[in-house]
Design an enzyme around this catalytic site. Structure first.
Site, PDB file in Angstrom:
ATOM      1  N   GLY A  10      -7.934  43.064  84.177  1.00 31.64           N
ATOM      2  CA  GLY A  10      -8.608  42.533  82.995  1.00 31.64           C
ATOM      3  C   GLY A  10      -9.910  41.846  83.344  1.00 31.64           C
ATOM      4  N   GLN A  11     -10.582  41.328  82.328  1.00 29.25           N
ATOM      5  CA  GLN A  11     -11.898  40.727  82.532  1.00 29.25           C
ATOM      6  C   GLN A  11     -11.839  39.475  83.400  1.00 29.25           C
ATOM      7  OE1 GLN A  11     -14.726  41.277  78.931  1.00 29.25           O
ATOM      8  NE2 GLN A  11     -12.756  40.792  78.012  1.00 29.25           N
ATOM      9  N   LEU A  12     -10.950  38.553  83.056  1.00 25.49           N
ATOM     10  CA  LEU A  12     -10.900  37.279  83.767  1.00 25.49           C
ATOM     11  C   LEU A  12     -10.271  37.417  85.150  1.00 25.49           C
ATOM     12  CD1 LEU A  12     -11.370  34.254  83.903  1.00 25.49           C
ATOM     13  CD2 LEU A  12      -9.214  33.913  82.683  1.00 25.49           C
ATOM     14  N   ILE A  37       5.549  42.283  85.165  1.00 29.20           N
ATOM     15  CA  ILE A  37       5.934  40.873  85.046  1.00 29.20           C
ATOM     16  C   ILE A  37       7.076  40.658  84.064  1.00 29.20           C
ATOM     17  CG2 ILE A  37       3.646  40.049  85.717  1.00 29.20           C
ATOM     18  CD1 ILE A  37       3.181  39.293  82.757  1.00 29.20           C
ATOM     19  N   TYR A  61      -0.541  40.075  76.940  1.00 31.60           N
ATOM     20  CA  TYR A  61      -0.637  41.069  75.890  1.00 31.60           C
ATOM     21  C   TYR A  61      -1.631  40.499  74.889  1.00 31.60           C
ATOM     22  CZ  TYR A  61       0.994  44.347  72.252  1.00 31.60           C
ATOM     23  OH  TYR A  61       1.072  45.320  71.299  1.00 31.60           O
ATOM     24  N   THR A  62      -2.819  41.103  74.805  1.00 31.73           N
ATOM     25  CA  THR A  62      -3.900  40.507  74.018  1.00 31.73           C
ATOM     26  C   THR A  62      -4.337  41.355  72.816  1.00 31.73           C
ATOM     27  OG1 THR A  62      -5.561  41.472  75.505  1.00 31.73           O
ATOM     28  CG2 THR A  62      -4.800  39.231  76.000  1.00 31.73           C
ATOM     29  N   TYR A 125       0.596  36.894  68.124  1.00 26.02           N
ATOM     30  CA  TYR A 125       0.022  36.722  69.457  1.00 26.02           C
ATOM     31  C   TYR A 125      -0.094  35.244  69.812  1.00 26.02           C
ATOM     32  CZ  TYR A 125      -3.798  36.085  72.801  1.00 26.02           C
ATOM     33  OH  TYR A 125      -4.578  35.645  73.840  1.00 26.02           O
ATOM     34  N   LYS A 129       1.802  32.917  72.812  1.00 23.83           N
ATOM     35  CA  LYS A 129       1.050  32.127  73.808  1.00 23.83           C
ATOM     36  C   LYS A 129       1.469  30.656  73.754  1.00 23.83           C
ATOM     37  CE  LYS A 129      -1.781  33.495  76.190  1.00 23.83           C
ATOM     38  NZ  LYS A 129      -1.660  34.018  77.583  1.00 23.83           N
TER      39      LYS A 129
END
Length: 284
Positions: A10-12, A37, A61-62, A125, A129
């Site tokens: 992913g980006q981060l 995971i 999961y975004t 979502y 979180k």
């Protein structure tokens, strides 16, 4: 220092690993193909084998809209996955950093949310979180929970890339103008996260680039800095219906970062300029 980073594709996660390598750390980045995971045994065995000093948990999961209908998978990744990783970190006595989101808040009002405000997610979502945050706090006495928003990086898709792609075929775009937040460059963010993980300044933090804007204002600045002529029409959330409800107020206070001795991130405009230059350089 050996650091295990989930969500490497992913980006981060990508930028955290790259920044860590630049600093001389032993970085182990894993994506979903490397480690599932949601499989408790696999997580425990993998973490025990790697035996990192710290885990930075970026995987999530975004797909916000898809999550409303794909609840089981969203829960398995965001809640159970976090539980298994936190437990594994506890077992080997590794530091644990969980990356969370502005979506844990309901987005009401106009004041920036502070870390002590009670979360009240309006979408599935965001709910998962928040549940993950509570699990980390229940399992560990020392932890980092870092809430971020509107991220953009070189690796993967994001709002900036979408705007630039649309601008190739359109000279006018409608963009939501009543959702306010802070665009955040994953390069800047990864530096802060690695500074943080080396300390014992545990707790919940908000970490974004400085300043606030709407998505429409963000788009206008993208085209301005990229020197592309596109008319951006600011529309309301109601005029752009989505499956999941988005928080209109995603402002988050970063005062705690300063109070704890961390440097605030640069302004989102400065960060956007550097990002666009990096994209142009990458294309060339």
């Amino acid at each position: 220092m050996k650091i295990l980073v989930t969500g490497y594709t992913g980006q981060l996660g990508f930028d955290v690993v790259r920044e860590g390598l630049d600093r001389g750390f032993a970085m182990v980045g894993v994506g979903s193909k490397d480690l599932n995971i949601t499989d408790e045994c696999s997580v425990y065995q993998y973490v025990k084998e790697i035996n990192p000093d710290a885990i930075i948990h970026c995987a999530a999961y975004t797909a916000v809209d898809k999550a409303e209908d794909d609840k089981e998978n969203c829960w398995n990744v965001n809640v159970d996955g976090t539980r298994y990783l936190a437990n594994a970190a506890k077992e080997i006595k590794a530091k644990f950093m969980h990356i969370s989101t502005d979506y844990v808040f309901d987005g009401l009002g106009e004041a920036p949310f502070v870390e002590t405000d009670k979360p009240n997610p309006v979408g599935y979502y965001g709910r998962t979180k928040y549940e993950a945050e509570k699990i980390v706090q229940s399992l560990l006495s020392e932890y980092f929970i870092v809430r971020i928003s509107w991220v953009f990086g070189l690796n993967g898709n994001n709002f900036i890339k979408t705007m630039l792609r649309l601008a190739e075929t359109r000279d006018e775009l409608n963009v939501v103008g009543d959702q306010i937040g802070s665009p955040t460059n994953t390069v800047d963010l990864s530096r802060l996260l690695l500074d943080m993980i080396q300390t014992d300044k545990y707790g919940i933090y908000h970490a974004t680039n400085e300043g606030f804007c709407s998505w429409a204002e963000f788009a206008q600045e993208i085209f301005h800095l990229a020197e592309i002529t596109v008319t951006v029409n600011s529309i309301t959330t109601e005029e752009y219906p989505t499956r999941a409800v988005r928080p209109k107020n995603s402002r988050m206070s970063k005062q705690k970062l300063i109070d704890k001795g961390f440097c605030p991130l640069p302004s989102w405009q400065d960060s956007l300029g550097r990002y666009l230059n990096a994209i142009i350089h990458e294309v060339k």
